[in-house]
Design a protein around this motif. Structure first.
Motif, mmCIF file in Angstrom:
data_model
loop_
_atom_site.group_PDB
_atom_site.id
_atom_site.type_symbol
_atom_site.label_atom_id
_atom_site.label_comp_id
_atom_site.label_asym_id
_atom_site.label_seq_id
_atom_site.Cartn_x
_atom_site.Cartn_y
_atom_site.Cartn_z
ATOM 1 N N UNK A 5 0.827 -1.206 0.000
ATOM 2 C CA UNK A 5 0.000 0.000 0.000
ATOM 3 C C UNK A 5 0.868 1.266 0.000
ATOM 4 N N UNK A 6 0.306 2.324 -0.536
ATOM 5 C CA UNK A 6 0.934 3.651 -0.516
ATOM 6 C C UNK A 6 -0.017 4.590 0.204
ATOM 7 N N UNK A 7 0.468 5.227 1.287
ATOM 8 C CA UNK A 7 -0.376 6.196 1.993
ATOM 9 C C UNK A 7 -0.067 7.608 1.504
ATOM 10 N N UNK A 8 -0.718 8.599 2.080
ATOM 11 C CA UNK A 8 -0.570 9.979 1.637
ATOM 12 C C UNK A 8 0.868 10.478 1.780
ATOM 13 N N UNK A 9 1.514 10.124 2.869
ATOM 14 C CA UNK A 9 2.887 10.568 3.107
ATOM 15 C C UNK A 9 3.841 10.019 2.056
ATOM 16 N N UNK A 10 3.691 8.729 1.735
ATOM 17 C CA UNK A 10 4.570 8.118 0.743
ATOM 18 C C UNK A 10 4.270 8.661 -0.648
#
Length: 504
Positions: A5-10
């Protein structure tokens, strides 16, 4: 290493890393431009586009996915410059429209986002051409769909997508003969690959400086920067016009030695404002007005005298952004504003401004050259409707042939014509018309290719690399060779092109 998964920070880090990588490679991308004119600007335009969004993203603190997505989309749309920059902004727009709906992004969501990105970009271009950035994006999106059912690992997914993008990029010369003859891949496609490669670096945790930089700053680390203050004092006999001030600002901003900030242009002799007079709130808006893009005192004066309300300094070497066009339109007190791009690389940005503008109607007349813009203004009828004027101007500009003379910055081959660095080239609406080491010969051979039995008037606008005496001498030779033609000569003052010529 596996990431699911990729979150907002990444996502923010990946975007900033992609922007950094593009900025670092921009001069190399500029050199991939097919025509060897002194204005290779694909890399610069794409960099300035993505940096507009990077600055917006870098200002966010603990933002969620929707906020990061909005900053990427809005920042790149308003900062878009040139066709490559507009297409890049549309790719981001489609990509983030999907990603902004989720707190975390998976392979399946990424595949959907890539597909949406390509659909959005293709819709923004009236006549998509294969062998360009669009084709590279399409290849990446197709591979993304293929990988959706094969893996949940975003790293594996990204490696496959980037590899496909690189492979399609390598094939662009086989799709566009002009690329093959020039021995280059598509510059916009290369820029997109650089963005994807930079984003991948952040994904896998590679150490990256995420601080955004302005186009031209390079990749100097913050600790290595030295701030130097240089003051320019320009003395004039009379106050500078707004377009002259903007041209000075643009030229200073183009310096490659570092970033330029805190530009202050004033006048010790008078306290009068140099800004365009703004209509008082009580003054009713007129029905129609004009915004045009051009550079050079002579050309600016011509457009102004023909009724243009606001001039944006720019053209071949300085493509204004979507936001620049919106700001100019805002200054025109009219219900409908016609925008004359006067350059094929500015039309998409103007169309994007028309799509974004909410408080007034923008109508873009697709003028690809300065002479077309002049013809459009001459054809305007203040008593006719917006629709009739749009139709009439669009039709009239088709009757204008344009030729432009400039010099080559490298050796190459175009349209089976061998070009040597510093040769003079005469370029027409459909391609290269002449090449010669002698500017006069290149000019006259270009005219010979443009003149037909239906031609009546030849207009010559001389700029950098020429002067009035030289232009008048060439004009006399045209009159002697074509006695039925009327020849008009004007000072254009334009950069890059020694001569801009129209034949009607």
């Amino acid at each position: 290493m596996e990431i699911q998964t990729i979150d907002a920070s990444l996502l923010a880090k990946m975007f900033l890393s992609g922007a950094r990588n593009l900025e670092a490679k921009k001069e190399w991308i500029n050199e991939l431009n097919v025509f060897p004119v002194p204005d290779g600007d694909t890399g610069t335009n794409m960099t300035m586009t993505i940096m507009s969004a990077a600055n917006a993203v870098s200002e966010l603190k603990d933002a969620d996915m929707k906020t990061v997505a909005k900053a990427i989309s809005s920042g790149s749309l308003r900062g878009a410059r040139g066709n490559s920059g507009v297409i890049l902004s549309q790719l981001f727009r489609g990509l983030t429209k999907v990603m902004g709906n989720y707190d975390e992004v998976t392979v399946d969501i990424l595949a959907e986002a890539f597909e949406k990105a390509v659909q959005t970009a293709y819709k923004a271009v009236m006549q998509p051409k294969e062998g360009t950035i669009l084709t590279v994006a399409r290849g990446a999106a197709d591979k993304a769909q293929e990988m959706k059912g094969k893996t949940d690992d975003i790293v594996e997914f990204a490696e496959a997508v980037i590899a496909e993008a690189e492979d399609v990029l390598a094939k662009t010369p086989d799709m566009l003969p002009v690329l093959k003859q020039a021995g280059v891949v598509d510059s916009g496609g290369q820029g997109l690959v650089c963005v994807l490669q930079g984003a991948y670096d952040a994904l896998i945790g590679k150490e990256v400086d995420y601080e955004p930089v302005a186009a031209g700053e390079g990749v100097v680390k913050a600790a290595e920067k030295v701030k130097t203050t240089i003051e320019f004092v320009i003395e004039t006999d009379k106050p500078l016009a707004t377009y002259q001030i903007k041209e000075i600002q643009s030229k200073i901003q183009s310096l490659s030695v570092g970033t330029v900030s805190d530009i202050k242009i004033g006048d010790d002799a008078t306290a009068e404002t140099k800004e365009e007079p703004k209509a008082a709130p009580s003054e009713p808006a007129k029905e129609m007005g004009f915004v045009s893009i051009a550079t050079g005192e002579g050309l600016t004066s011509i457009f102004t005298e023909l009724g243009c309300d606001y001039m944006i300094p720019g053209g071949q070497t300085m493509n204004p952004s979507t936001d620049d066009i919106l700001s100019a339109v805002e200054k025109v007190n009219a219900k409908t504003v016609f925008v004359l791009p006067n350059n094929k690389n500015i039309i998409l940005a103007a169309n994007q401004a028309a799509a974004i503008c909410e408080d007034k109607k923008i109508v873009v007349i697709p003028t690809k050259t300065i002479p077309q813009g002049i013809t459009a203004l001459i054809s305007f009828d203040a008593d006719a409707s917006v629709e009739d004027n749009e139709s009439n101007m669009t039709e009239e500009i088709k009757n204008v042939k344009t030729g432009q003379v400039t010099y080559a910055v490298r050796d190459t081959m175009i349209d089976d014509k061998e070009i040597t660095k510093d040769d003079w080239m005469g370029m027409g609406d459909s391609g290269l018309l002449s090449v010669n080491a002698d500017i006069s010969v290149a000019f006259k051979e270009m005219i010979d290719e443009m003149v037909s039995e239906d031609s009546a008037v030849v207009s010559i606008y001389w700029g950098e690399g020429s002067d009035q005496e030289k232009a008048e001498a060439l004009g006399k030779e045209i009159e002697e060779k074509y006695p039925d033609l009327e020849v008009e000569i004007s000072e254009g003052g334009q950069a890059v092109y020694a001569y801009i010529v129209s034949v009607e």
